[in-house]
Design a protein around this motif. Structure first.
Motif, PDB file in Angstrom:
ATOM      1  N   CYS A  15       0.824  -1.211   0.000  1.00 29.44           N
ATOM      2  CA  CYS A  15       0.000   0.000   0.000  1.00 29.44           C
ATOM      3  C   CYS A  15       0.861   1.266   0.000  1.00 29.44           C
ATOM      4  O   CYS A  15       0.542   2.228  -0.681  1.00 29.44           O
ATOM      5  CB  CYS A  15      -0.933  -0.042   1.213  1.00 29.44           C
ATOM      6  SG  CYS A  15      -2.114   1.303   1.265  1.00 29.44           S
ATOM      7  N   ARG A  16       1.959   1.263   0.732  1.00 29.35           N
ATOM      8  CA  ARG A  16       2.807   2.463   0.800  1.00 29.35           C
ATOM      9  C   ARG A  16       3.436   2.793  -0.543  1.00 29.35           C
ATOM     10  O   ARG A  16       3.489   3.960  -0.937  1.00 29.35           O
ATOM     11  CB  ARG A  16       3.886   2.295   1.850  1.00 29.35           C
ATOM     12  CG  ARG A  16       3.352   2.456   3.233  1.00 29.35           C
ATOM     13  CD  ARG A  16       4.458   2.590   4.237  1.00 29.35           C
ATOM     14  NE  ARG A  16       3.849   2.804   5.541  1.00 29.35           N
ATOM     15  CZ  ARG A  16       4.310   2.321   6.654  1.00 29.35           C
ATOM     16  NH1 ARG A  16       5.399   1.588   6.654  1.00 29.35           N
ATOM     17  NH2 ARG A  16       3.699   2.564   7.796  1.00 29.35           N
ATOM     18  N   THR A  25      -1.938   9.478   0.612  1.00 25.79           N
ATOM     19  CA  THR A  25      -1.481   8.875   1.861  1.00 25.79           C
ATOM     20  C   THR A  25      -1.786   7.382   1.829  1.00 25.79           C
ATOM     21  O   THR A  25      -2.688   6.938   1.093  1.00 25.79           O
ATOM     22  CB  THR A  25      -2.184   9.495   3.084  1.00 25.79           C
ATOM     23  OG1 THR A  25      -3.571   9.132   3.044  1.00 25.79           O
ATOM     24  CG2 THR A  25      -2.024  11.007   3.127  1.00 25.79           C
ATOM     25  N   PRO A  26      -1.082   6.599   2.636  1.00 22.83           N
ATOM     26  CA  PRO A  26      -1.407   5.174   2.699  1.00 22.83           C
ATOM     27  C   PRO A  26      -2.864   4.924   3.119  1.00 22.83           C
ATOM     28  O   PRO A  26      -3.499   4.010   2.592  1.00 22.83           O
ATOM     29  CB  PRO A  26      -0.424   4.628   3.733  1.00 22.83           C
ATOM     30  CG  PRO A  26       0.767   5.514   3.585  1.00 22.83           C
ATOM     31  CD  PRO A  26       0.175   6.890   3.346  1.00 22.83           C
ATOM     32  N   HIS A  31      -8.104   2.804   1.428  1.00 22.02           N
ATOM     33  CA  HIS A  31      -9.544   2.935   1.209  1.00 22.02           C
ATOM     34  C   HIS A  31      -9.891   2.666  -0.259  1.00 22.02           C
ATOM     35  O   HIS A  31     -10.825   1.917  -0.551  1.00 22.02           O
ATOM     36  CB  HIS A  31     -10.009   4.341   1.620  1.00 22.02           C
ATOM     37  CG  HIS A  31     -11.444   4.602   1.324  1.00 22.02           C
ATOM     38  ND1 HIS A  31     -12.457   4.139   2.124  1.00 22.02           N
ATOM     39  CD2 HIS A  31     -12.039   5.258   0.299  1.00 22.02           C
ATOM     40  CE1 HIS A  31     -13.619   4.510   1.604  1.00 22.02           C
ATOM     41  NE2 HIS A  31     -13.386   5.185   0.497  1.00 22.02           N
ATOM     42  N   MET A  32      -9.120   3.246  -1.183  1.00 21.71           N
ATOM     43  CA  MET A  32      -9.360   3.028  -2.608  1.00 21.71           C
ATOM     44  C   MET A  32      -9.141   1.571  -3.000  1.00 21.71           C
ATOM     45  O   MET A  32      -9.879   1.034  -3.840  1.00 21.71           O
ATOM     46  CB  MET A  32      -8.475   3.942  -3.450  1.00 21.71           C
ATOM     47  CG  MET A  32      -8.871   5.397  -3.372  1.00 21.71           C
ATOM     48  SD  MET A  32      -7.935   6.421  -4.521  1.00 21.71           S
ATOM     49  CE  MET A  32      -6.468   6.730  -3.557  1.00 21.71           C
ATOM     50  N   LEU A  33      -8.137   0.935  -2.397  1.00 19.06           N
ATOM     51  CA  LEU A  33      -7.863  -0.475  -2.692  1.00 19.06           C
ATOM     52  C   LEU A  33      -9.007  -1.366  -2.222  1.00 19.06           C
ATOM     53  O   LEU A  33      -9.484  -2.220  -2.975  1.00 19.06           O
ATOM     54  CB  LEU A  33      -6.554  -0.903  -2.025  1.00 19.06           C
ATOM     55  CG  LEU A  33      -5.275  -0.320  -2.622  1.00 19.06           C
ATOM     56  CD1 LEU A  33      -4.113  -0.521  -1.672  1.00 19.06           C
ATOM     57  CD2 LEU A  33      -4.990  -0.920  -3.980  1.00 19.06           C
ATOM     58  N   LYS A  42      -4.466  -8.585  -4.408  1.00 17.09           N
ATOM     59  CA  LYS A  42      -3.695  -9.009  -3.252  1.00 17.09           C
ATOM     60  C   LYS A  42      -2.960 -10.307  -3.575  1.00 17.09           C
ATOM     61  O   LYS A  42      -3.524 -11.209  -4.167  1.00 17.09           O
ATOM     62  CB  LYS A  42      -4.606  -9.231  -2.050  1.00 17.09           C
ATOM     63  CG  LYS A  42      -5.059  -7.943  -1.406  1.00 17.09           C
ATOM     64  CD  LYS A  42      -5.847  -8.194  -0.163  1.00 17.09           C
ATOM     65  CE  LYS A  42      -4.926  -7.984   1.017  1.00 17.09           C
ATOM     66  NZ  LYS A  42      -5.638  -8.044   2.295  1.00 17.09           N
ATOM     67  N   VAL A  43      -1.701 -10.347  -3.170  1.00 16.66           N
ATOM     68  CA  VAL A  43      -0.908 -11.564  -3.230  1.00 16.66           C
ATOM     69  C   VAL A  43      -0.631 -11.895  -1.774  1.00 16.66           C
ATOM     70  O   VAL A  43       0.135 -11.194  -1.111  1.00 16.66           O
ATOM     71  CB  VAL A  43       0.406 -11.360  -4.020  1.00 16.66           C
ATOM     72  CG1 VAL A  43       1.274 -12.597  -3.933  1.00 16.66           C
ATOM     73  CG2 VAL A  43       0.103 -10.988  -5.462  1.00 16.66           C
ATOM     74  N   GLY A  44      -1.325 -12.905  -1.286  1.00 18.11           N
ATOM     75  CA  GLY A  44      -1.273 -13.173   0.151  1.00 18.11           C
ATOM     76  C   GLY A  44      -1.927 -12.019   0.880  1.00 18.11           C
ATOM     77  O   GLY A  44      -3.084 -11.715   0.658  1.00 18.11           O
TER      78      GLY A  44
END
Length: 64
Positions: A15-16, A25-26, A31-33, A42-44
């Motif tokens: 995310c960062r 910002t992270p 939130h968008m993710l 997501k991988v794991g």
């Protein structure tokens, strides 16, 4: 011995790194993710995105 480069090309890990690429910002990025407002998966437990696809999406371009 050469140090390993943190740059992994087109792939953004976490995310960062994604937040940094889109100048948010992270917390905003997370939130968008979660809301699937930006192209990532997501991988794991780690979010992963293509820098090229992410920036094209935010610019309103269609990427195949």
């Amino acid at each position: 011995m050469k140090a390993k480069s943190k740059d992994s090309g087109d792939i953004l890990w976490g995310c960062r790194d994604i937040a940094s690429a889109i100048n948010r910002t992270p917390a905003q990025t997370f939130h968008m993710l979660v809301k699937k407002q930006i192209p990532a998966s997501k991988v794991g437990a780690i979010w992963v995105a293509s820098r090229r696809r992410l920036l094209a999406h935010l610019a309103g371009e269609v990427v195949k």
